[in-house]
Enzyme design. Structure first.
Site, PDB file in Angstrom:
ATOM      1  N   GLY A  42      42.906  14.012 -27.314  1.00 19.25           N
ATOM      2  CA  GLY A  42      43.220  13.318 -26.061  1.00 19.25           C
ATOM      3  C   GLY A  42      42.580  14.120 -24.959  1.00 19.25           C
ATOM      4  CD  GLU A  43      40.437  15.154 -20.949  1.00 19.03           C
ATOM      5  OE1 GLU A  43      39.843  14.235 -21.530  1.00 19.03           O
ATOM      6  OE2 GLU A  43      39.918  16.268 -20.747  1.00 19.03           O
ATOM      7  CB  SER A  44      43.097  19.967 -23.800  1.00 19.24           C
ATOM      8  OG  SER A  44      41.994  20.237 -22.975  1.00 19.24           O
ATOM      9  CB  CYS A  74      39.942  16.852 -30.716  1.00 22.26           C
ATOM     10  SG  CYS A  74      38.476  16.645 -29.713  1.00 22.26           S
ATOM     11  NE  ARG A 106      38.794  20.923 -21.816  1.00 21.37           N
ATOM     12  CZ  ARG A 106      39.445  20.381 -20.799  1.00 21.37           C
ATOM     13  NH1 ARG A 106      40.096  21.133 -19.948  1.00 21.37           N
ATOM     14  NH2 ARG A 106      39.432  19.065 -20.635  1.00 21.37           N
ATOM     15  CB  ILE A 134      35.666  11.887 -29.660  1.00 21.47           C
ATOM     16  CG1 ILE A 134      35.528  10.963 -30.878  1.00 21.47           C
ATOM     17  CG2 ILE A 134      35.667  11.074 -28.364  1.00 21.47           C
ATOM     18  CD1 ILE A 134      36.743  10.110 -31.141  1.00 21.47           C
ATOM     19  NE  ARG A 135      34.355  13.853 -22.574  1.00 20.89           N
ATOM     20  CZ  ARG A 135      35.496  14.257 -21.989  1.00 20.89           C
ATOM     21  NH1 ARG A 135      36.630  13.684 -22.272  1.00 20.89           N
ATOM     22  NH2 ARG A 135      35.471  15.218 -21.114  1.00 20.89           N
ATOM     23  CG  HIS A 175      39.353  12.823 -33.114  1.00 18.91           C
ATOM     24  ND1 HIS A 175      40.476  12.443 -32.439  1.00 18.91           N
ATOM     25  CD2 HIS A 175      38.557  13.411 -32.206  1.00 18.91           C
ATOM     26  CE1 HIS A 175      40.372  12.791 -31.176  1.00 18.91           C
ATOM     27  NE2 HIS A 175      39.215  13.377 -31.009  1.00 18.91           N
ATOM     28  CD  GLU A 177      42.679  11.420 -35.094  1.00 19.09           C
ATOM     29  OE1 GLU A 177      42.239  12.400 -35.741  1.00 19.09           O
ATOM     30  OE2 GLU A 177      42.444  11.244 -33.890  1.00 19.09           O
TER      31      GLU A 177
HETATM   32  N1  GLN Z   1      37.245  16.701 -24.203  1.00 16.72           N
HETATM   33  C1  GLN Z   1      38.659  16.766 -24.437  1.00 16.72           C
HETATM   34  C2  GLN Z   1      39.262  18.026 -23.846  1.00 16.72           C
HETATM   35  O1  GLN Z   1      38.542  18.917 -23.499  1.00 16.72           O
HETATM   36  C3  GLN Z   1      38.963  16.705 -25.923  1.00 16.72           C
HETATM   37  C4  GLN Z   1      38.494  15.410 -26.490  1.00 16.72           C
HETATM   38  C5  GLN Z   1      39.284  14.907 -27.636  1.00 16.72           C
HETATM   39  O2  GLN Z   1      40.407  15.325 -27.905  1.00 16.72           O
HETATM   40  N2  GLN Z   1      38.718  13.940 -28.298  1.00 16.72           N
HETATM   41  O3  GLN Z   1      40.433  18.127 -23.714  1.00 16.72           O
END
Ligand code: GLN
Length: 193
Positions: A42-44, A74, A106, A134-135, A175, A177
């Site tokens: 998600g977004e940390s 992630c 990150r 993913i990112r 990921h 999942e």
């Molecule tokens: N880019 C997100 C972060 O730095 C992590 C991306 C993800 O969990 N898919 O938090």
């Protein structure tokens, strides 16, 4: 399953398909009686701020100290790390649990290969694991007690650490999942025993 933000439903489905009983965790008291916790992607920064707000930072540290297992995927891996590089300065300090002796960077794969799927060689698995990045962060360095389970070398980039284990902690840059391959989750359930 930490269910504050991010891709928690997919993890839950996969864990349930393996026979695990899964509870969504939003508050410290939801951890009572559990053997493990998954922190999703998600977004940390967002997940970390919410964890702080709900008193979950200390609660998860205590939960781990009491013998539970924790897996971070992630953004979840970022939240487990002892040191985080590359957090955008406008968000202030990156909130993190600091449990796993590793430094993560990150969004480390840069714009061009922002998100991609790749078959990964994983220690202990006979066939490659289909990993979705993913990112994603990379694990820049690890301490002595950390076992590197997988690395990945993108073209024109140095080899990167993407899956590690330290005692009852597991962290992946990718990921698992999203591909419905249960082998990383099986590995995690094994740490709970
Ligand atoms: N880019 C997100 C972060 O730095 C992590 C991306 C993800 O969990 N898919 O938090």
């Amino acid at each position: 399953m930490l269910a504050l933000q991010g891709a928690f439903r997919e993890h839950k489905t996969l864990l349930e398909s393996l026979g695990a009983t899964v509870r969504e965790v939003r508050l410290p008291q939801h951890l009572t009686g559990l053997g493990g916790l998954v922190i999703p992607g998600g977004e940390s920064t967002v997940i970390g701020k919410l964890m702080e707000e709900y008193g979950l930072m200390e609660a998860i540290q205590d939960f781990y100290a009491s013998g539970a297992a924790v897996y971070g995927s992630c953004a979840g891996a970022i939240l487990l790390a002892r040191e985080v590089l590359g957090a955008p300065p406008q968000f202030g300090t990156q909130p993190a649990l600091g449990l796993l002796d590793m430094t993560v960077q990150r969004n480390a794969f840069g714009r061009q290969i922002d998100s991609f799927d790749v078959p990964l060689e994983v220690r202990g698995l006979t066939e490659a694991f289909p990993a979705a990045f993913i990112r994603a962060p990379v694990i820049v360095s690890v301490g002595e007690g950390v076992e590197v389970l997988s690395t990945y070398q993108p073209e024109h980039h140095p080899e990167q650490i993407v899956l590690v284990r330290q005692e009852r902690l597991l962290a992946s840059s990718f990921h698992p999942e999203l591909t419905r391959d249960p082998r990383i989750h099986q590995l995690f359930l094994g740490l709970m025993e």
